[in-house]
Design an enzyme around this catalytic site. Structure first.
Site, PDB file in Angstrom:
ATOM      1  N   ARG A   1       0.794  -1.231   0.000  1.00  0.00           N
ATOM      2  CA  ARG A   1       0.000   0.000   0.000  1.00  0.00           C
ATOM      3  C   ARG A   1       0.830   1.286   0.000  1.00  0.00           C
ATOM      4  O   ARG A   1       0.456   2.284   0.619  1.00  0.00           O
ATOM      5  CB  ARG A   1      -0.996   0.016   1.169  1.00  0.00           C
ATOM      6  CG  ARG A   1      -1.990  -1.126   1.165  1.00  0.00           C
ATOM      7  CD  ARG A   1      -2.951  -1.110  -0.018  1.00  0.00           C
ATOM      8  NE  ARG A   1      -3.620  -2.404  -0.093  1.00  0.00           N
ATOM      9  CZ  ARG A   1      -3.220  -3.402  -0.886  1.00  0.00           C
ATOM     10  NH1 ARG A   1      -2.189  -3.238  -1.711  1.00  0.00           N
ATOM     11  NH2 ARG A   1      -3.851  -4.546  -0.893  1.00  0.00           N
TER      12      ARG A   1
ATOM     13  N   SER B   1     -10.470   0.335   3.894  1.00  0.00           N
ATOM     14  CA  SER B   1      -9.741  -0.173   5.065  1.00  0.00           C
ATOM     15  C   SER B   1      -8.976   0.961   5.744  1.00  0.00           C
ATOM     16  O   SER B   1      -8.192   1.652   5.096  1.00  0.00           O
ATOM     17  CB  SER B   1      -8.749  -1.257   4.642  1.00  0.00           C
ATOM     18  OG  SER B   1      -9.466  -2.383   4.222  1.00  0.00           O
TER      19      SER B   1
ATOM     20  N   GLU C   1      -3.695   2.764   7.011  1.00  0.00           N
ATOM     21  CA  GLU C   1      -3.554   2.745   5.544  1.00  0.00           C
ATOM     22  C   GLU C   1      -4.039   4.082   4.986  1.00  0.00           C
ATOM     23  O   GLU C   1      -3.463   4.626   4.057  1.00  0.00           O
ATOM     24  CB  GLU C   1      -4.406   1.595   4.972  1.00  0.00           C
ATOM     25  CG  GLU C   1      -4.404   1.551   3.458  1.00  0.00           C
ATOM     26  CD  GLU C   1      -5.135   0.340   2.914  1.00  0.00           C
ATOM     27  OE1 GLU C   1      -5.035  -0.764   3.501  1.00  0.00           O
ATOM     28  OE2 GLU C   1      -5.817   0.497   1.887  1.00  0.00           O
TER      29      GLU C   1
HETATM   30  C1  LIG Z   1     -15.409   1.309  -0.197  1.00  0.00           C
HETATM   31  C2  LIG Z   1     -13.919   1.354  -0.388  1.00  0.00           C
HETATM   32  C3  LIG Z   1     -13.221   0.178  -0.657  1.00  0.00           C
HETATM   33  C4  LIG Z   1     -11.829   0.202  -0.819  1.00  0.00           C
HETATM   34  N1  LIG Z   1     -11.176  -0.967  -1.095  1.00  0.00           N
HETATM   35  C5  LIG Z   1      -9.835  -0.951  -1.297  1.00  0.00           C
HETATM   36  C6  LIG Z   1      -9.120  -2.164  -1.629  1.00  0.00           C
HETATM   37  O1  LIG Z   1      -9.683  -3.249  -1.732  1.00  0.00           O
HETATM   38  N2  LIG Z   1      -7.779  -2.070  -1.818  1.00  0.00           N
HETATM   39  C7  LIG Z   1      -7.101  -0.886  -1.724  1.00  0.00           C
HETATM   40  O2  LIG Z   1      -5.876  -0.887  -1.936  1.00  0.00           O
HETATM   41  N3  LIG Z   1      -7.744   0.257  -1.411  1.00  0.00           N
HETATM   42  C8  LIG Z   1      -9.090   0.262  -1.203  1.00  0.00           C
HETATM   43  N4  LIG Z   1      -9.744   1.426  -0.884  1.00  0.00           N
HETATM   44  C9  LIG Z   1      -8.975   2.678  -0.720  1.00  0.00           C
HETATM   45  C10 LIG Z   1      -8.880   3.514  -2.020  1.00  0.00           C
HETATM   46  O3  LIG Z   1      -9.882   3.148  -2.908  1.00  0.00           O
HETATM   47  C11 LIG Z   1      -7.509   3.320  -2.676  1.00  0.00           C
HETATM   48  O4  LIG Z   1      -6.460   3.670  -1.800  1.00  0.00           O
HETATM   49  C12 LIG Z   1      -7.367   4.182  -3.948  1.00  0.00           C
HETATM   50  O5  LIG Z   1      -6.151   3.888  -4.571  1.00  0.00           O
HETATM   51  C13 LIG Z   1      -7.447   5.663  -3.623  1.00  0.00           C
HETATM   52  O6  LIG Z   1      -7.421   6.392  -4.807  1.00  0.00           O
HETATM   53  P1  LIG Z   1      -7.760   7.940  -4.778  1.00  0.00           P
HETATM   54  O7  LIG Z   1      -7.532   8.494  -6.143  1.00  0.00           O
HETATM   55  O8  LIG Z   1      -9.112   8.176  -4.200  1.00  0.00           O
HETATM   56  O9  LIG Z   1      -6.629   8.466  -3.793  1.00  0.00           O
HETATM   57  P2  LIG Z   1      -6.667   9.682  -2.754  1.00  0.00           P
HETATM   58  O10 LIG Z   1      -7.378   9.280  -1.513  1.00  0.00           O
HETATM   59  O11 LIG Z   1      -7.138  10.916  -3.419  1.00  0.00           O
HETATM   60  O12 LIG Z   1      -5.112   9.805  -2.442  1.00  0.00           O
HETATM   61  C14 LIG Z   1      -4.444   8.783  -1.752  1.00  0.00           C
HETATM   62  C15 LIG Z   1      -2.956   9.142  -1.673  1.00  0.00           C
HETATM   63  O13 LIG Z   1      -2.422   9.134  -2.985  1.00  0.00           O
HETATM   64  C16 LIG Z   1      -1.813  10.389  -3.285  1.00  0.00           C
HETATM   65  N5  LIG Z   1      -2.056  10.677  -4.718  1.00  0.00           N
HETATM   66  C17 LIG Z   1      -3.232  10.577  -5.389  1.00  0.00           C
HETATM   67  N6  LIG Z   1      -3.058  10.881  -6.685  1.00  0.00           N
HETATM   68  C18 LIG Z   1      -1.737  11.200  -6.837  1.00  0.00           C
HETATM   69  C19 LIG Z   1      -0.944  11.621  -7.952  1.00  0.00           C
HETATM   70  N7  LIG Z   1      -1.446  11.775  -9.173  1.00  0.00           N
HETATM   71  N8  LIG Z   1       0.373  11.871  -7.719  1.00  0.00           N
HETATM   72  C20 LIG Z   1       0.913  11.721  -6.472  1.00  0.00           C
HETATM   73  N9  LIG Z   1       0.208  11.318  -5.390  1.00  0.00           N
HETATM   74  C21 LIG Z   1      -1.103  11.058  -5.570  1.00  0.00           C
HETATM   75  C22 LIG Z   1      -2.500  11.391  -2.361  1.00  0.00           C
HETATM   76  O14 LIG Z   1      -1.690  12.510  -2.124  1.00  0.00           O
HETATM   77  C23 LIG Z   1      -2.715  10.541  -1.114  1.00  0.00           C
HETATM   78  O15 LIG Z   1      -1.563  10.504  -0.322  1.00  0.00           O
HETATM   79  C24 LIG Z   1     -11.127   1.440  -0.711  1.00  0.00           C
HETATM   80  C25 LIG Z   1     -11.846   2.612  -0.441  1.00  0.00           C
HETATM   81  C26 LIG Z   1     -13.217   2.585  -0.279  1.00  0.00           C
HETATM   82  C27 LIG Z   1     -13.954   3.867   0.008  1.00  0.00           C
END
Ligand SMILES: Cc1cc2nc3c(=O)[nH]c(=O)nc-3n(C[C@H](O)[C@H](O)[C@H](O)COP(=O)(O)OP(=O)(O)OC[C@H]3O[C@@H](n4cnc5c(N)ncnc54)[C@H](O)[C@@H]3O)c2cc1C
Length: 305
Positions: A177, A227, A297
């Site tokens: 992660r 998570s 996480e």
């Molecule tokens: C219902 C639900 C289920 C989920 N299930 C899972 C799962 O099974 N497995 C899992 O791994 N995760 C899961 N997640 C968590 C989430 O979906 C993942 O972590 C996903 O990758 C987040 O993407 P995001 O674009 O929303 O990131 P954000 O929350 O917007 O950002 C997360 C991090 O990434 C950084 N970031 C984002 N974009 C960039 C970029 N372009 N350049 C540099 N840094 C960047 C941000 O600064 C931050 O630190 C779940 C979430 C929910 C709500």
């Protein structure tokens, strides 16, 4: 707070693509958190580079936000500029069974594109909400497969916007992660993913299988960030929290889900402090019972004063 002169300079650069004092509760899936000093949505790479350079010269911190599905902003809000890459939406097939997606592409679009083109191998991501940028930064995944297994190259802009690099998979340090080893403030612009050619119908079925499994085991009806804790080696955080008797435990509007104890859900009107309180409660209870220190996480960001 961004000083008036610095504010004007950012406005001159981005026009209506920058707004000030924007509540992060509207941009994160937990629906909690105070305002960011500014929220910018650069139109493209040149404007992003100019914005990063301006932030560096003005001494203003920046942070990229993808879909906000793994981010918890404190109630006190966030210093500096939050950057969203929603204008970075290019998604294309590349020769040799590859897919290139820009950082702002959503998990839904990737899934639909894979079905339409008969691309197998990324189905696991269909239920991981967010953007390709967030997938890369978090090395998003499930126990069986994660982003690191399928990425071939990542395009990265340096923190001051001065350099653009294509980094091959072999030089990328993916961890559980996380993706480490890059300068803090680097921005992922796109990822190149290897896929397998298959029948569109079997790709669709595999995606549905993943989505169904989530619907059966996760509280998808209420705002959450997925998570909250990483699974410690050889154990599951959700099980440890459940065994500590905390399923359904509440602080204000936040609740440790009765369906999956590693999820904290916003039952309505929760604050970031409520969520942080439950995080501490779970951490302490598990530590007391097992000696295991749970590590979050979810990215917890924002002012602490
Ligand atoms: C219902 C639900 C289920 C989920 N299930 C899972 C799962 O099974 N497995 C899992 O791994 N995760 C899961 N997640 C968590 C989430 O979906 C993942 O972590 C996903 O990758 C987040 O993407 P995001 O674009 O929303 O990131 P954000 O929350 O917007 O950002 C997360 C991090 O990434 C950084 N970031 C984002 N974009 C960039 C970029 N372009 N350049 C540099 N840094 C960047 C941000 O600064 C931050 O630190 C779940 C979430 C929910 C709500």
């Amino acid at each position: 707070m961004i000083a008036t002169r610095a504010r004007r300079r950012l406005e001159d650069l981005l026009g209506d693509r920058i707004r000030f004092d924007v509540p992060m509760s509207r941009h994160t899936s937990l629906c909690v958190g105070g305002p960011a000093d500014a929220l910018a949505t650069p139109a493209g790479r040149d404007e992003l580079a100019e914005l990063l350079a301006a932030c560096a010269s003005l001494g203003i911190p920046h942070r990229v936000l993808g879909g906000g599905f793994n981010t918890l902003v404190r109630d006190e809000g966030l210093d500096g500029v939050v950057i969203r890459l929603q204008h970075f939406g290019r998604l294309e097939a590349r020769p040799g069974a590859m897919l290139r997606a820009e950082a702002g592409v959503s998990h839904n679009r990737v899934a639909k594109f894979c079905v339409a083109n008969g691309f197998a191998g990324l189905e696991f991501g269909a239920g991981i909400p967010g953007t390709v940028g967030g997938w890369l930064a978090m090395n998003a995944g499930i126990p069986a497969r994660e982003v690191a297994d399928t990425v071939r190259e990542v395009e990265v802009m340096s923190p001051t916007g001065a350099h653009l690099r294509r980094i091959p998979r072999a030089s990328l340090r993916f961890r559980y992660r996380s993706l480490t080893g890059l300068a803090p403030g680097s921005v992922f612009l796109s990822g190149l993913f290897a896929v397998r050619l298959d029948e569109p119908e079997s790709v669709r079925k595999e995606i549905e299988r993943h989505l169904l499994r989530r619907a059966e085991t996760q509280p998808l009806h209420a705002p959450s960030c997925g998570s909250v804790f990483k699974n410690p080696p050889g154990a599951f955080a959700g099980r440890l929290i459940e065994e500590a008797g905390l399923k359904g435990s509440r602080i204000g509007g936040a609740e440790i889900s009765k369906i999956h104890a590693n999820f904290i859900v916003n039952r309505g009107g929760a604050t970031a402090s409520d969520v942080l309180g439950l995080i501490e409660r779970a951490r302490e209870a598990v530590s007391r019972r097992t000696g295991i220190q749970l590590e979050t996480e979810v990215a917890i960001v924002g002012r602490t004063r």
